[in-house]
Design a protein around this motif. Structure first.
Motif, PDB file in Angstrom:
ATOM      1  N   VAL A   1     -44.049  -5.409 -32.136  1.00  0.00           N
ATOM      2  CA  VAL A   1     -44.826  -5.180 -31.076  1.00  0.00           C
ATOM      3  C   VAL A   1     -44.871  -6.644 -30.188  1.00  0.00           C
ATOM      4  N   LEU A   2     -44.664  -6.535 -28.621  1.00  0.00           N
ATOM      5  CA  LEU A   2     -44.390  -7.772 -28.076  1.00  0.00           C
ATOM      6  C   LEU A   2     -45.814  -8.503 -27.636  1.00  0.00           C
ATOM      7  N   TYR A   3     -45.729  -9.808 -27.746  1.00  0.00           N
ATOM      8  CA  TYR A   3     -46.807 -10.665 -27.483  1.00  0.00           C
ATOM      9  C   TYR A   3     -46.600 -11.829 -26.338  1.00  0.00           C
ATOM     10  N   LYS A   4     -47.285 -12.180 -25.532  1.00  0.00           N
ATOM     11  CA  LYS A   4     -47.023 -13.326 -24.679  1.00  0.00           C
ATOM     12  C   LYS A   4     -46.999 -14.413 -25.522  1.00  0.00           C
ATOM     13  N   ALA A   5     -46.189 -15.216 -25.483  1.00  0.00           N
ATOM     14  CA  ALA A   5     -45.989 -16.806 -26.151  1.00  0.00           C
ATOM     15  C   ALA A   5     -46.258 -17.969 -25.164  1.00  0.00           C
ATOM     16  N   THR A   6     -45.964 -17.810 -23.875  1.00  0.00           N
ATOM     17  CA  THR A   6     -46.156 -18.674 -23.112  1.00  0.00           C
ATOM     18  C   THR A   6     -45.727 -18.358 -21.937  1.00  0.00           C
ATOM     19  N   SER A   7     -45.941 -19.265 -20.767  1.00  0.00           N
ATOM     20  CA  SER A   7     -45.150 -19.076 -19.275  1.00  0.00           C
ATOM     21  C   SER A   7     -44.929 -20.484 -18.743  1.00  0.00           C
ATOM     22  N   GLN A   8     -44.276 -20.360 -17.967  1.00  0.00           N
ATOM     23  CA  GLN A   8     -43.956 -21.540 -17.004  1.00  0.00           C
ATOM     24  C   GLN A   8     -43.779 -21.139 -15.698  1.00  0.00           C
ATOM     25  N   PRO A   9     -44.007 -22.173 -14.630  1.00  0.00           N
ATOM     26  CA  PRO A   9     -43.782 -22.059 -13.297  1.00  0.00           C
ATOM     27  C   PRO A   9     -42.350 -21.510 -12.911  1.00  0.00           C
ATOM     28  N   MET A  10     -42.268 -20.839 -12.047  1.00  0.00           N
ATOM     29  CA  MET A  10     -41.011 -19.952 -11.550  1.00  0.00           C
ATOM     30  C   MET A  10     -39.808 -21.073 -11.134  1.00  0.00           C
ATOM     31  N   SER A  11     -40.489 -22.447 -10.878  1.00  0.00           N
ATOM     32  CA  SER A  11     -39.439 -23.375 -10.622  1.00  0.00           C
ATOM     33  C   SER A  11     -38.489 -23.850 -11.495  1.00  0.00           C
ATOM     34  N   PHE A  12     -38.947 -23.528 -12.823  1.00  0.00           N
ATOM     35  CA  PHE A  12     -38.247 -23.876 -14.056  1.00  0.00           C
ATOM     36  C   PHE A  12     -37.218 -22.858 -14.402  1.00  0.00           C
ATOM     37  N   ALA A  13     -37.482 -21.619 -13.843  1.00  0.00           N
ATOM     38  CA  ALA A  13     -36.765 -20.331 -14.460  1.00  0.00           C
ATOM     39  C   ALA A  13     -35.203 -20.636 -14.466  1.00  0.00           C
ATOM     40  N   PRO A  14     -34.613 -20.871 -13.290  1.00  0.00           N
ATOM     41  CA  PRO A  14     -33.226 -21.118 -13.270  1.00  0.00           C
ATOM     42  C   PRO A  14     -32.846 -22.072 -14.339  1.00  0.00           C
ATOM     43  N   ARG A  15     -33.224 -23.239 -14.490  1.00  0.00           N
ATOM     44  CA  ARG A  15     -32.923 -23.998 -15.456  1.00  0.00           C
ATOM     45  C   ARG A  15     -32.955 -23.742 -16.840  1.00  0.00           C
ATOM     46  N   ILE A  16     -33.987 -22.994 -17.154  1.00  0.00           N
ATOM     47  CA  ILE A  16     -34.111 -22.495 -18.438  1.00  0.00           C
ATOM     48  C   ILE A  16     -33.179 -21.388 -18.915  1.00  0.00           C
ATOM     49  N   VAL A  17     -32.879 -20.484 -17.952  1.00  0.00           N
ATOM     50  CA  VAL A  17     -31.774 -19.374 -17.991  1.00  0.00           C
ATOM     51  C   VAL A  17     -30.482 -19.907 -18.092  1.00  0.00           C
ATOM     52  N   ALA A  18     -30.259 -20.866 -17.227  1.00  0.00           N
ATOM     53  CA  ALA A  18     -28.882 -21.649 -17.182  1.00  0.00           C
ATOM     54  C   ALA A  18     -28.664 -22.157 -18.607  1.00  0.00           C
ATOM     55  N   ARG A  19     -29.643 -22.904 -19.130  1.00  0.00           N
ATOM     56  CA  ARG A  19     -29.412 -23.302 -20.429  1.00  0.00           C
ATOM     57  C   ARG A  19     -28.992 -22.487 -21.491  1.00  0.00           C
ATOM     58  N   ILE A  20     -29.674 -21.622 -21.442  1.00  0.00           N
ATOM     59  CA  ILE A  20     -29.500 -20.427 -22.369  1.00  0.00           C
ATOM     60  C   ILE A  20     -28.031 -19.767 -22.217  1.00  0.00           C
ATOM     61  N   LYS A  21     -27.604 -19.738 -20.915  1.00  0.00           N
ATOM     62  CA  LYS A  21     -26.290 -19.089 -20.743  1.00  0.00           C
ATOM     63  C   LYS A  21     -25.337 -19.979 -21.022  1.00  0.00           C
ATOM     64  N   ILE A  22     -25.585 -21.457 -21.137  1.00  0.00           N
ATOM     65  CA  ILE A  22     -24.423 -22.372 -21.438  1.00  0.00           C
ATOM     66  C   ILE A  22     -24.345 -22.214 -23.033  1.00  0.00           C
ATOM     67  N   LEU A  23     -25.451 -22.076 -23.530  1.00  0.00           N
ATOM     68  CA  LEU A  23     -25.512 -22.029 -25.175  1.00  0.00           C
ATOM     69  C   LEU A  23     -24.604 -20.956 -25.587  1.00  0.00           C
ATOM     70  N   ALA A  24     -24.832 -19.935 -24.789  1.00  0.00           N
ATOM     71  CA  ALA A  24     -24.195 -18.613 -25.232  1.00  0.00           C
ATOM     72  C   ALA A  24     -22.693 -18.411 -24.479  1.00  0.00           C
ATOM     73  N   LYS A  25     -22.186 -19.364 -23.897  1.00  0.00           N
ATOM     74  CA  LYS A  25     -20.888 -19.578 -23.242  1.00  0.00           C
ATOM     75  C   LYS A  25     -20.844 -18.318 -22.328  1.00  0.00           C
ATOM     76  N   LEU A  26     -21.881 -18.107 -21.442  1.00  0.00           N
ATOM     77  CA  LEU A  26     -21.655 -17.155 -20.338  1.00  0.00           C
ATOM     78  C   LEU A  26     -21.475 -18.055 -19.021  1.00  0.00           C
ATOM     79  N   ASP A  27     -21.162 -17.228 -17.995  1.00  0.00           N
ATOM     80  CA  ASP A  27     -20.656 -17.699 -16.551  1.00  0.00           C
ATOM     81  C   ASP A  27     -22.121 -18.065 -16.076  1.00  0.00           C
TER      82      ASP A  27
END
Length: 566
Positions: free
Chosen positions: A219-245
């Motif tokens: 079952v899905l539970y909300k863990a937390t949230s952040q302002p959308m201004s942080f979204a590109p940085r967080i997603v980009a960090r995960i993509k770097i770790l996963a060696k994505l473009d």
């Protein structure tokens, strides 16, 4: 007199609420008020309830159960989280220039003075129980998630990245996804998910917020949230770790991350990104081989189902299919069988996308479509390496299905999965792929449909009753009524569970392909006809298997309704 003990312990001794002789052997030296009180409560020197009532009475302050408060109305923004954590205090209500503060230690004047200085308000202490206050503070911290600046001082975690090509650098790098707060915040998300026993992490962009959810016990539970201004940085960090473009934001991508906790413990994360209206959504599937329980007796089979499953997988040839939706435990069921078959006398090979459970003694292959290695290609290679048992992660297409069927017909035991609703519909799916009915009837020996139902927490489950009419409509027999106790999940849960549930158990439909069903396949009968024939032969459907778990007090009728979609 004990040395270096917290003021609250001295106060309790002076008030003669505890005896110094009774606590002389307890590890209280150098501990904070909350730690000292927790030690007292655990040792039963004084109870949490008695302590709170006595402090309220002796110091003339109100006693409040903070677990009844509306979390949305709590003014958490008034004081720093560090003050909350350091002193175990929490502002709960602001009225004019008065701030009501929940505390477990009303003698801690330093804490109250610090809050007064910080807020400029008149502080009114409110006594509460330690366990309730601690739980509320943890819930609020989890929902807030903390600002990225909170992670500047955290220790780094060692992250190893799975084998992949080097990520391409963005042409126009408008921000740095490797900046310290982003790195540490992403690390914290991964660690929090592991600590909560999550199977998936969902990072979802919306118009005004980036929502982060964990899937716990299905079952899905909300863990937390952040302002959308942080979204590109967080997603980009995960993509770097996963060696994505990280420059590619218009197409889905797949990758893998390895989080190494220590020299001997690591977790793999399967990463998928998906472009949406408000940005890229990222889902991470947590793969932990060491957490998988590969004991067949603990999966949730009834005795008859377990005996049948064991008997068929020990045959020298044939096909066994496990079916169910994503996340229903199919892989664990397959590997539990492989674990019993895994001996030096047998050559076992598996191909998956990706390998989720690593089992010594088995040749395991990850498909790599970029290199031209798919399920069909791996299966052809296996057949040239003298296999006894073959495990396919999934039969996705006609080519793979035909090769697997032929392997099952020529002296190999083949185990695989399909995404269908139940056992009878699996036969229809194979026929619709284009596999001839004769091959299906001769090769497939057993089909297992399964779901995972959350198990009730045995510490806080609550007994209740339903009218006989409702019980009969739910699927129970007249003879079942009055022979067992119904339980439901506790509304608040407890410290050992999540909303009254802890862990999951499988419910199964184990359908052997009898001579009668083989004839029905050849005659082109519908899945409803096959289902009726299997029921007449004594095969329990998913609903009936789930009701057995309800009668045993392992889960709730509500949970069985949820997972069987009835």
């Amino acid at each position: 007199m004990l040395e270096n003990i917290s003021p609250i312990i001295k106060t309790l001794i002076n008030l003669e609420l505890i005896d110094e002789g009774n606590i002389s052997s307890l590890p209280l030296s150098g501990k904070s008020s909350s730690e000292s009180l927790a030690t007292l409560f655990e040792s039963s020197i004084i109870s949490n309830d008695t302590y709170s009532k006595e402090m309220s009475s002796r110091f003339g302050i109100p006693l409040l159960d903070v677990s009844t408060l509306d979390k949305a109305s709590i003014p958490t923004e008034l004081i720093d989280n560090k003050i909350v954590a350091r002193h175990s205090v929490l502002p709960i209500y602001k009225h004019g220039k008065n701030l009501f503060v929940a505390t477990i230690d009303p003698t801690n004047k330093n804490a109250l003075d610090e809050i007064k200085f910080y807020t400029g308000l008149q502080i009114i202490p409110v006594q509460t129980e330690l366990s309730a206050l601690t739980s509320l503070i943890q819930e609020l911290e989890s929902e807030q998630g903390g600002g990225l600046e909170d992670f500047l001082g955290d220790g780094d975690l060692e992250l190893d990245i799975a084998d992949a090509d080097e990520a391409e650098k963005p042409a126009d790098d408008a921000f740095d996804p490797n900046e310290a707060p982003i790195v540490k915040y992403v690390n914290k998300i991964l660690i929090d998910a592991i600590n909560q026993g999550a199977s998936d992490i969902h990072i979802e962009p919306f118009e005004k917020e980036l929502r982060i959810r964990f899937r716990v016990d299905g079952v899905l539970y909300k863990a937390t949230s952040q302002p959308m201004s942080f979204a590109p940085r967080i997603v980009a960090r995960i993509k770097i770790l996963a060696k994505l473009d990280i420059a590619e934001r218009r197409a889905p991508q797949d990758g893998r991350v390895r989080l190494r906790i220590s020299k001997t413990k690591a977790y793999d994360f399967r990463v998928n990104t998906l472009p949406t209206v408000h940005g890229e959504k990222v889902v991470l599937r947590i793969l932990d081989s060491s957490a998988a329980n590969l004991d067949l007796t603990t999966l949730g089979f009834t005795d008859e189902q377990l005996e049948l499953y064991r008997h068929v997988v020990n045959r020298p040839y044939g096909m066994v299919l496990i079916t169910g939706p994503t996340g229903s435990g199919k892989t664990v069921t397959l590997y539990s069988a492989l674990n019993t078959l895994n001996t030096p006398a047998k050559n076992i090979s598996s191909v998956e996308d990706p390998v989720e459970i690593q089992l010594p003694g088995i040749t395991q292959v990850n498909i790599n479509e970029k290199a031209g290695l798919d399920f069909a290609g791996a299966l052809r290679a296996f057949l040239r390496q003298d296999p006894d048992i073959i495990m396919l992660g999934e039969i996705r297409d006609l080519e793979t299905g035909e090769i697997a069927i032929k392997a099952a017909q020529t002296g190999h035991m083949v185990l695989s999965t399909l995404h269908t609703n139940d056992a009878p519909s699996t036969l229809t799916r194979l026929l619709n792929m284009g596999i001839p009915a004769f091959n299906v009837a001769s090769a497939v020996h057993l089909i297992v449909a399964q779901r995972l139902a959350r198990k009730l927490c045995q510490n806080c489950k609550v007994a209740f009753e339903l009218p006989d009419k409702v019980m009969l409509e739910a699927g129970f027999k007249q003879s079942d009524l009055g022979t067992f106790t119904l339980y439901q999940a506790s509304e608040k849960g407890c410290s050992n569970c999540t909303n009254g549930y802890r862990g999951r158990a499988g419910i199964f439909q184990v359908m052997p392909i009898s001579e009668n069903i083989k004839a029905m396949i050849m005659e082109g009968c519908t899945e409803n006809d096959i289902d009726k024939s299997a029921t007449d032969d004594g095969v329990l459907d998913l609903r009936a298997s789930g009701l057995i778990k309800v009668k045993e007090g392992l889960t709730t009728l509500e949970e069985i309704e949820r997972v069987t979609n009835v």
